[in-house]
Write an enzyme that holds these catalytic residues in place. Structure first.
Site, short mmCIF file in Angstrom:
data_model
loop_
_atom_site.label_atom_id
_atom_site.label_comp_id
_atom_site.label_asym_id
_atom_site.label_seq_id
_atom_site.Cartn_x
_atom_site.Cartn_y
_atom_site.Cartn_z
N GLN C 237 32.38 -10.51 -19.54
CA GLN C 237 33.32 -10.64 -18.42
C GLN C 237 33.92 -12.03 -18.39
OE1 GLN C 237 30.30 -8.17 -15.68
NE2 GLN C 237 32.03 -8.89 -14.50
N ARG C 384 29.13 -6.07 -8.37
CA ARG C 384 30.36 -5.78 -7.66
C ARG C 384 30.41 -6.50 -6.32
NH1 ARG C 384 33.36 -0.36 -8.66
NH2 ARG C 384 35.39 -0.91 -7.88
N CYS C 385 30.11 -7.79 -6.35
CA CYS C 385 30.28 -8.58 -5.13
C CYS C 385 30.40 -10.01 -5.54
CB CYS C 385 29.12 -8.39 -4.17
SG CYS C 385 27.73 -9.49 -4.43
N GLU C 760 35.62 -5.58 -4.98
CA GLU C 760 34.23 -5.60 -4.55
C GLU C 760 34.05 -5.25 -3.08
OE1 GLU C 760 33.12 -8.79 -7.96
OE2 GLU C 760 33.66 -9.50 -5.99
#
Lengths: 166, 287, 807
Positions: C237, C384-385, C760
């Site tokens: 990523q 996802r945050c 997110e």
């Protein structure tokens, strides 16, 4: 370990190869045939990313040996597009309805949906959800995949796709 | 997640399969749908030296009605069961149960013979076969024999199969016309084994239960027949008190393991509820 | 003008710029199996590596015998910590300032820890090899329960830290302690609690889980012995950061390292960090001189390659009797596993947990976080945050519901009473953040009207009565969640990774024919950057999005960026794209002025070109200006049309949303049914509503999974009991609810296009909505808080504990 000669038809073409008996079909497809559109996501027969069509069945190619597919006719994602190279109704549906994000589950999802629509050309939403319940998607939450399949069904049936109201 | 090496055999007849399995001994395993065995091999929890693939044996396929029995070839897949008009007509509970097994892809490969023969207490078909009074045809080096499902299961993954034997077909008596049936399965998600499940086949007469069989899935190291629970409901109208007694009788014979599906107490508790719900739904389906 | 002249609407539409539901560019290849993922790569002579892993959670490694493995045909090498020590790579630094074993050095500290790396000619031989390596272990006592990790007699886990009383983030108070991090005014907060009419205190756990993208972590490393260059294709990523990390730890000059992230099959935070597989594959390639591929399987991914959450938050709120919150106090016990490998900005050992005051105007607050070591997998990624924001949102949103219950107030009403008001922005929170913008009341009221909130409460009240009368065995929960995210890390004043400021970047190059390429420092893992980035450029400079190619992930060609996680792509890279486009536009304006023979100030922008003010027929399109840039630039101007922007954001962005979940639970089985889920999101300016909606669906599905069952659970001996997709709850289309989405738009005042990021939000806001629904359902039976995950058996257990089961 002695290797075995296998022949099968993949996306309409006769192919052959030498494999160990333990060679999984998914590895034969990805590594021997270099058809890398079929993916591996879980290896425990849960995620369906490796789904291909084998003699009219949706199968998880990580849980079948290449030797078992001797003489079989297989369709992978590389064989799904229309003969003229345009996107099939399902491929188009996934694009139009935003039925994919990272794209990793997409080939298995499309192969599964294709067989589903052949068996049930006008599935309800519940039937679609049951029909793709062997395929995990981590990105989309399935809602747009359902729409993509409905879009394709409508197109194949020659009717206008009407998106359900939210 | 790669299986160990093995030799692959694909006999064309039952006789050849038996010959192979008996000559290769313990190191050989029959391969049916493979959806239990191959994952185990990938984890190297099973490492057979030989796999005897039964897919080449045409005689192991097919669904036939013989008088008051239905005979199903061991290599008949769940998908084929679901597609069969005969099954839908004669054994609707088998249709209902097959639909609750795993997921569509697995059902194309998974066979009824594999499901009943490998002795996995999580499989759905064994308890159903016991409930229906099915018998299994086992063929081996010493010939063929019939074993009733209720005497087949000896422990987790231990069955009445002798070395060299394979299960070739299943014979199921067709339940009486107008019978009620239900397979109630609690699972966490598609693809999961039952937290607990109950199969019920019953007949009613004059508002009372005339006959009843109850099978239980995944609440013991083997599938169970809840005979005492079934006995308790016969002759009743399935009133709340009877349902409660029957559920308690079924729970009394459950001995599930604690796992990610829940603690023992929970699995027994919902096992009892599955029995109650299956009885109630089955009764409502009687004609 | 003749009839063929396109209308303004047609010109706008042709651009497919911001706000348009542009179909994705990526989909042509993904729907045809022509994606290019790491495992698709096959290089000549490529070898495969695979790990021998520990069956024990804590054990001394007495010996590793690779004799039998080396005899297996195809097995070429078995690498152990002893091998790695010769190149000083047996341990590696983590992003959190700790060190982590690459391969077991003397002992193992968690189940499935990497012990040896077998290199073979193909993956089958490698698998045979790992099964033939003989490792002798001496099991040691384990630390699994975080609440006993700092007992005086707790086993010592990290012998390498013996005697070290200070770690990367300050003093350590126990041999299994990592750090203590505090923020806020303790005295003022204590005073607020002393004066409060009403207080609540609850230990709220957010269990350990895992991002589990469908593609696992994998790489191919190829070292060229002649040039000394190392190429790494990986599921990264943040490819640029990986290159820098490799340069620092492998001592290879950075220009000789080529990191490429091809198509990535989902990330969700799992693919930010550096894992032993990457190091071992690189070392194996350096040793063998051949490319080496490493692909983890799903069990390895779930059990060894990071984790998320595992925060145990003792939460206290102080309030007046009429429901005004006056103080917040939180202590977190943070289970970091065997090594502190959190992927947070370096100065933030607990991420941005201090967003825990949420959407509320809470005058004073104090937070302390104790990080501890246990015998569990290392990590602590932002699933996802944005860095511990989802833990913070869960903490405050559960806390508000518990407070509402104690006050006898409706949870929505309590929120409305305490929201930061629209006129208070920019708002300075008690824990140090400057919220850029928001309009919480509008969003909340829109949500309440859309779902007929009052009607839901009436229905719930009547169902509760029916339950008490024994007429139903179902209970109904209404879960409200109002979250504020903090994303877009981040400003260099407070965010860096290993000293590198968390900017992002874009380089745009327009070609003579009016098409071009933009390279960006972010890296899509499914977000559709190739589609949306071109939309920003299309609107900014009037070139159709279809004529702009977007490229990411190749560190040799893309400008340096910090990557995609923490919803930072749109807030940071998206801003860099707009700023680079504006540089291009400014130069184009000068060229247009020269060509039209007017002063630049006499020009105005009109969709896709410049027009002389008051003279509509005097117009130069951007397409014309591209051509001109290569043959007719004003005297003294360099030719070409190219710009680079490195964007250091002045602040974070603060997306927010109002979610509601309606759920029924059968108390006898614990089985729940999600009846309705409505999500209103405000992510500022919306670049592509189709993609936004898709991201919200996906994030809500993850939130559903996490709240309702998705857990990495260990037994008392330290064995993972949920290590495959059989037991790790991964919902299918059948279990997944239907999602309703809605929005308001409150643009970010400091972002060039006003966008805030959205990917997110649904995970952050969704988890408390589900959990509040379960808790709300049970509350009338006397419970205040039930821990997640709310799977069937735990719901049943809750009913049982509350005496709600039939006798």
């Amino acid at each position: 370990m002695a290797k075995t000669h296998v022949t099968m038809k993949v996306n309409g073409a006769e192919v052959e190869g030498l494999v160990e008996p333990r060679t999984l079909l998914v590895h034969f497809i990805r590594e021997n045939l270099q058809l890398t559109g079929t993916h591996i996501g879980c290896e425990t027969t849960h995620c369906g990313a490796c789904t291909v069509d084998l003699d009219g069945m949706s199968v998880k190619s990580c849980t079948i040996f290449a030797v078992q597919a001797e003489g079989a006719s297989i369709t992978t994602i590389e064989g799904v597009a229309n003969a003229d190279g345009t996107l099939s109704a399902l491929q188009e549906g996934f694009r139009m309805m935003h039925g994919l994000q990272c794209g990793f589950c997409t080939p298995g999802m499309i192969l599964r949906a294709q067989r589903l629509l052949q068996e049930n050309p006008s599935p309800t939403e519940a039937e679609i959800r049951m029909g793709i319940s062997g395929n995990i998607c981590r990105c989309t939450g399935y809602q747009n995949i359902v729409k993509a399949i409905q879009y394709a069904a409508a197109k194949i049936n020659g009717v206008q796709y009407q998106e359900a109201a939210e | 997640m790669i299986p160990g090496s093995f030799s692959y055999h694909r006999p064309a007849s039952v006789a050849d399969a038996i010959k192979l399995l008996s000559s290769l001994g313990d190191e050989a395993r029959p391969l049916a749908g493979g959806h239990s065995l191959i994952p185990m091999m990938k984890l190297r929890l099973a490492s057979p030296d030989h796999l005897v693939d039964l897919h080449g044996i045409a005689a192991l396929k097919g669904i036939h009605r013989d008088g008051d029995r239905v005979s199903i070839g061991a290599m008949t897949t769940q998908h084929e069961l679901l597609a069969s008009d005969e099954i839908a007509r004669s054994l609707p509970i088998l249709h209902e149960t097959a639909l609750l097994i795993a997921d569509p892809q697995v059902r194309y490969m998974g066979t009824i013979g594999g499901n009943v023969a490998n002795g996995d207490p999580g499989n759905d078909m064994p308890a159903l076969m016991m409930t229906l009074g099915a018998s299994y045809r086992l063929e081996g080096p010493n010939g063929a024999r019939e074993v009733v499902a209720s005497e087949f299961y000896q422990g987790a993954y231990f069955t009445a199969l002798e070395p060299g034997e394979i299960l070739t077909s299943i014979s199921i008596p067709v339940p009486a016309a107008g019978h009620g049936y239900a397979y109630e399965k609690l699972k966490r998600k598609i693809g999961d084994y039952a937290t607990a499940a109950a199969a019920v086949v019953l007949t009613m007469s004059g508002g009372k239960v005339a006959s009843c069989a109850i099978g239980l899935t995944n609440v013991h190291e083997t599938p169970l027949l809840a005979t005492e629970a079934a006995r308790l409901v016969v002759g009743t109208s399935l009133d709340p008190a009877t349902l409660k007694q029957a559920a308690a009788a079924a729970v009394a014979i459950m001995a599930p393991a604690a796992d990610a599906r829940g603690p023992v107490e929970y699995r027994k508790h919902v096992g009892g509820i599955m029995v109650t719900r299956a009885l109630t739904r089955a009764a409502a389906l009687t004609k | 003008m003749n009839d063929m002249t396109p209308t303004r609407e047609q010109r706008e539409a042709k651009l497919e710029g911001m706000g348009c539901k542009r179909k994705r560019v990526e989909d042509a290849r993904f729907t045809q199996g022509k994606g290019n993922y790491v495992d698709d790569l096959k290089l000549p002579g490529m070898l495969h590596g695979d790990f021998v892993r520990s069956p024990h959670a804590h054990a001394r490694v007495k010996s590793i015998n690779s004799e039998a493995a080396m005899k297996i045909p195809g097995v070429l090498a078995v690498i152990t910590a002893e091998t790695l020590k010769t190149v000083n790579l047996a341990w590696m630094p983590t992003l959190a300032g700790d060190v982590q074993m690459v391969l077991a050095d003397g002992k193992v500290l968690f189940q499935n820890q990497e012990v040896a790396f077998v290199v073979a000619t193909d993956r089958y031989a490698a698998d045979d090899g790992i099964n033939a390596v003989e490792v002798e272990y001496e099991p040691l006592p384990v630390v699994i329960d975080p609440f006993h990790a700092m007992d005086a007699d707790a086993p010592v886990l990290r012998e390498d830290l013996a005697g070290k009383t200070t770690g990367a983030h300050g003093p350590r108070k126990h041999h299994n302690h990592v750090f203590e991090w505090t923020v806020g005014d303790k005295d003022l907060t204590d005073a607020a609690f002393r004066k409060a009419d009403v207080t609540i205190k609850e230990m709220i756990s957010y269990h350990r889980t895992h991002p589990s993208p469908l593609e696992t972590c994998q790489c191919v490393c190829s070292f060229d012995k002649i040039s000394g260059e190392l190429s790494i294709w990986g599921t990264f990523q943040a490819p640029h950061v990986i290159r820098t990390v490799v340069a620092l730890i492998a001592k290879i000059p950075e220009q000789k390292i080529h990191v490429i992230s091809p198509d990535v099959g989902g990330g969700f935070g799992n693919k930010v960090g550096a894992y032993p597989g990457y190091i071992c594959a690189a070392v194996a390639s350096i040793v063998t001189g051949k490319p080496v591929k490493w692909v983890e399987d799903r069990i390895e991914n779930l059990t060894a390659t990071s984790f998320a959450r595992d925060y145990h938050m003792t939460t206290e709120l102080a309030a007046t009797k009429d429901g005004k919150v006056t103080g917040l106090r939180v202590h977190v016990l943070a289970d970091h596993g065997a090594f502190d490998a959190c992927a947070d900005p370096s100065k933030w050992p607990a991420g941005f947990f201090n967003i825990v005051t949420g959407s509320y105007d809470i005058p004073t607050a104090h937070v302390s976080v104790d990080g501890i070591y246990t015998n569990k997998a290392p990590g602590g990624v932002a699933y996802r945050c944005s860095f511990r924001v989802t833990e913070a949102a869960y903490c405050i949103e559960r806390g508000m519901d518990i407070l509402a219950q104690k006050l006898g107030m409706d949870p929505a009403e309590l929120r409305l009473k305490n929201f930061i008001k629209a006129e208070q922005f920019p708002y300075h929170s008690a824990l140090g953040w400057e919220y850029d913008s928001g309009d919480y009341h509008t969003a909340m009221k829109k949500m309440m009207e859309s779902v007929d909130y009052a009607g839901l409460r009436r229905e719930q009240a009547s169902l509760r009565e029916a339950f008490k009368r024994g007429e139903t065995r179902e209970i109904m929960g209404v879960g409200v969640s109002f979250f504020t995210e903090i994303v877009g890390a981040g400003p260099s004043k407070n965010c860096d990774i290993l000293g590198i400021a968390m900017f992002d970047s874009c380089e745009i190059r327009l070609h003579p024919t009016g098409a071009g390429i933009a390279r960006v420092g972010s890296k899509s893992t499914g977000q559709g950057h190739e589609t949306t980035w071109a939309q920003i450029i299309a609107t900014e400079i009037g070139i159709p999005a279809d004529d702009i190619k977007i490229e990411e992930g190749n560190t040799d060609t893309a400008p340096y960026g910090l990557g995609t996680y923490g919803s930072r792509s749109t807030p940071v890279a998206g801003a860099a794209i707009a700023m680079a486009a504006r540089k291009i536009k400014a130069k184009a304006q000068m060229i247009a002025a020269w060509l039209l023979e007017v002063h630049e100030d006499d020009l105005e922008w009109d969709i896709d070109g410049f027009r002389v003010k008051g003279l509509p027929e005097k117009f130069k399109s951007m397409k014309d200006l591209c051509w001109a840039a290569y043959h007719a630039v004003p005297p003294g101007m360099e030719p070409g049309l190219e710009a680079v922007s490195y964007y250091d954001p002045p602040n974070m962005t603060y997306p927010f949303g109002a979610y509601i979940c309606v759920m029924n639970i059968d108390v006898d089985t614990g089985v729940y049914k999600i009846r309705r889920f409505y999500a209103l999101d405000d992510c500022g300016t919306r670049i592509n509503p189709m993609i936004i909606e898709g991201q919200i669906h996906g994030g809500l599905t993850e939130a559903f999974a996490i709240a309702m069952g998705q857990e990495i659970r260990y037994d008392d001996a330290g064995n993972v009991v949920t290590g495959s997709f059989m037991d790790f709850f991964m919902p299918t289309a059948v279990e997944t609810p239907h999602w309703e989405t809605d929005f308001t738009v409150t643009p970010s005042p400091h972002h060039p296009i006003g966008a805030k990021g959205v990917g997110e939000s649904p995970n952050v806001g969704g988890v408390p909505a589900f959990s509040n629904a379960v808790n709300d359902a049970f509350s009338f039976l006397g419970s205040t808080h039930i821990q997640m995950p709310h799977d069937f058996w735990r719901n049943w257990q809750a009913a049982k504990n509350l005496g709600a089961l039939a006798a």
